[in-house]
Motif scaffolding. Structure first.
Motif, PDB file in Angstrom:
ATOM      1  N   THR A  49      -2.014  -1.668   0.275  1.00 48.93           N
ATOM      2  CA  THR A  49      -3.241  -1.435   0.578  1.00 48.93           C
ATOM      3  C   THR A  49      -4.291  -2.994   0.707  1.00 48.93           C
ATOM      4  O   THR A  49      -3.492  -3.936   0.260  1.00 48.93           O
ATOM      5  N   ALA A  50      -5.487  -2.978   1.216  1.00 47.34           N
ATOM      6  CA  ALA A  50      -5.979  -4.196   1.462  1.00 47.34           C
ATOM      7  C   ALA A  50      -6.330  -4.571   0.064  1.00 47.34           C
ATOM      8  O   ALA A  50      -6.959  -4.053  -0.927  1.00 47.34           O
ATOM      9  N   SER A  51      -5.932  -6.097  -0.184  1.00 43.21           N
ATOM     10  CA  SER A  51      -6.213  -6.740  -1.400  1.00 43.21           C
ATOM     11  C   SER A  51      -5.681  -5.942  -2.512  1.00 43.21           C
ATOM     12  O   SER A  51      -6.117  -6.053  -3.612  1.00 43.21           O
ATOM     13  N   ASN A  52      -4.319  -5.228  -2.478  1.00 41.42           N
ATOM     14  CA  ASN A  52      -3.895  -4.515  -3.410  1.00 41.42           C
ATOM     15  C   ASN A  52      -5.028  -3.522  -4.335  1.00 41.42           C
ATOM     16  O   ASN A  52      -4.790  -3.420  -5.310  1.00 41.42           O
ATOM     17  N   SER A  53      -5.783  -3.067  -3.443  1.00 39.41           N
ATOM     18  CA  SER A  53      -7.053  -2.129  -4.108  1.00 39.41           C
ATOM     19  C   SER A  53      -6.345  -0.927  -4.665  1.00 39.41           C
ATOM     20  O   SER A  53      -7.128  -0.532  -5.435  1.00 39.41           O
ATOM     21  N   ASN A 127     -16.518  -5.217  10.390  1.00 36.00           N
ATOM     22  CA  ASN A 127     -15.287  -4.575  10.928  1.00 36.00           C
ATOM     23  C   ASN A 127     -14.128  -5.017  10.099  1.00 36.00           C
ATOM     24  O   ASN A 127     -13.161  -3.917   9.986  1.00 36.00           O
ATOM     25  N   ALA A 128     -13.954  -6.066   9.710  1.00 31.82           N
ATOM     26  CA  ALA A 128     -12.946  -6.522   8.917  1.00 31.82           C
ATOM     27  C   ALA A 128     -12.791  -5.653   7.573  1.00 31.82           C
ATOM     28  O   ALA A 128     -11.695  -5.292   7.026  1.00 31.82           O
ATOM     29  N   GLN A 129     -13.972  -5.472   6.726  1.00 34.57           N
ATOM     30  CA  GLN A 129     -13.964  -4.589   5.649  1.00 34.57           C
ATOM     31  C   GLN A 129     -13.596  -3.092   6.030  1.00 34.57           C
ATOM     32  O   GLN A 129     -13.005  -2.463   5.344  1.00 34.57           O
ATOM     33  N   ALA A 130     -14.088  -2.785   7.204  1.00 38.29           N
ATOM     34  CA  ALA A 130     -14.062  -1.172   7.537  1.00 38.29           C
ATOM     35  C   ALA A 130     -12.509  -1.092   7.688  1.00 38.29           C
ATOM     36  O   ALA A 130     -11.777  -0.116   7.217  1.00 38.29           O
ATOM     37  N   ALA A 131     -11.757  -2.045   8.416  1.00 42.74           N
ATOM     38  CA  ALA A 131     -10.435  -2.058   8.682  1.00 42.74           C
ATOM     39  C   ALA A 131      -9.582  -1.983   7.338  1.00 42.74           C
ATOM     40  O   ALA A 131      -8.545  -1.273   7.261  1.00 42.74           O
ATOM     41  N   GLY A 132      -9.837  -2.934   6.500  1.00 40.86           N
ATOM     42  CA  GLY A 132      -9.345  -2.830   5.085  1.00 40.86           C
ATOM     43  C   GLY A 132      -9.442  -1.526   4.410  1.00 40.86           C
ATOM     44  O   GLY A 132      -8.308  -0.951   3.743  1.00 40.86           O
ATOM     45  N   LEU A 133     -10.665  -0.687   4.586  1.00 36.65           N
ATOM     46  CA  LEU A 133     -10.696   0.377   3.772  1.00 36.65           C
ATOM     47  C   LEU A 133      -9.765   1.659   4.490  1.00 36.65           C
ATOM     48  O   LEU A 133      -9.176   2.311   3.869  1.00 36.65           O
ATOM     49  N   TYR A 134      -9.845   1.571   5.863  1.00 37.89           N
ATOM     50  CA  TYR A 134      -9.079   2.651   6.553  1.00 37.89           C
ATOM     51  C   TYR A 134      -7.576   2.206   6.442  1.00 37.89           C
ATOM     52  O   TYR A 134      -6.683   3.224   6.375  1.00 37.89           O
ATOM     53  N   GLY A 135      -7.441   1.021   6.524  1.00 37.14           N
ATOM     54  CA  GLY A 135      -6.021   0.381   6.526  1.00 37.14           C
ATOM     55  C   GLY A 135      -5.336   0.808   5.041  1.00 37.14           C
ATOM     56  O   GLY A 135      -4.298   0.358   4.955  1.00 37.14           O
ATOM     57  N   SER A 136      -6.172   1.028   4.224  1.00 35.47           N
ATOM     58  CA  SER A 136      -5.635   1.253   2.721  1.00 35.47           C
ATOM     59  C   SER A 136      -5.039   2.650   2.486  1.00 35.47           C
ATOM     60  O   SER A 136      -4.632   3.235   1.619  1.00 35.47           O
ATOM     61  N   ILE A 137      -5.767   3.779   3.389  1.00 28.67           N
ATOM     62  CA  ILE A 137      -5.337   5.023   3.331  1.00 28.67           C
ATOM     63  C   ILE A 137      -4.396   5.468   4.292  1.00 28.67           C
ATOM     64  O   ILE A 137      -3.427   6.324   4.077  1.00 28.67           O
ATOM     65  N   ILE A 138      -4.413   4.953   5.451  1.00 26.27           N
ATOM     66  CA  ILE A 138      -3.413   5.430   6.559  1.00 26.27           C
ATOM     67  C   ILE A 138      -2.055   5.168   6.305  1.00 26.27           C
ATOM     68  O   ILE A 138      -1.371   6.042   6.494  1.00 26.27           O
TER      69      ILE A 138
END
Length: 174
Positions: A49-53, A127-138
């Motif tokens: 997950t992004a930033s180990n969130s 965009n970078a934060q949105a990518a981190g959000l979706y990149g954490s669930i996909i």
């Protein structure tokens, strides 16, 4: 991890090469044990997950009335999409569309709905934060699909239901 045992590449490659959204081949009458779903979710939570969130959450729906209402919301949300023919005569696109229509028609009969959720909203985020959000669930959802496949269970990735996201969230108490 140099001292870890290597993976069986033939088995791993077969799992990766054969896991895809399953629609027409879902076994609608096969009971799915709760423990199997929980085991698969435990594995899915090992995904990066992004930033180990670790901001994912999972909604597991087995109640027939809730599944029926979710299927109704899916049908409503996907009506415009299915009303238009986007296949352009392409055979592969036609087969995918046909299988998606099939899922729409039987979604209420699917014995378990596992809905991956992520805390937060992408609206207005850079965009970078949105990518981190979706990149954490996909990645977690993909890991879930792989874990289900390795246990002989099918799954399908859907997004058309997001047109009724708020209604679904209210229905499920999210």
């Amino acid at each position: 991890m140099p001292d870890a045992a290597p993976f069986d590449l033939a088995v791993t490659d077969r799992l990766l090469a054969t896991t895809r959204s399953v629609r027409k081949r879902l076994d609608l009458d096969r009971p799915v044990e709760r423990e199997v779903i929980l085991d698969c979710l435990r594995l899915a939570q090992q995904a990066p997950t992004a930033s180990n969130s670790q901001g994912w959450r999972w909604m597991v729906v087995t109640d027939a009335a809730l599944r029926a209402r979710l299927a109704e919301l899916y049908r409503e949300a996907s009506a415009d999409y299915f009303a238009a023919d986007r296949t352009g005569g392409d055979g592969q696109a036609t087969r995918v569309r046909d299988s998606a229509v099939y899922l729409r028609d039987v979604l209420d009969r699917v014995p378990v709905h596992v809905i991956p959720c992520v805390r937060g909203r992408a609206g207005g985020l850079p965009n970078a934060q949105a990518a981190g959000l979706y990149g954490s669930i996909i990645p977690a959802a993909w890991s879930l699909m792989l874990a289900l496949r390795s246990r002989g269970l099918g799954s399908a990735w859907t997004t058309l239901h997001l047109g009724r996201e708020r209604e679904a969230a209210e229905l499920l108490g999210i």
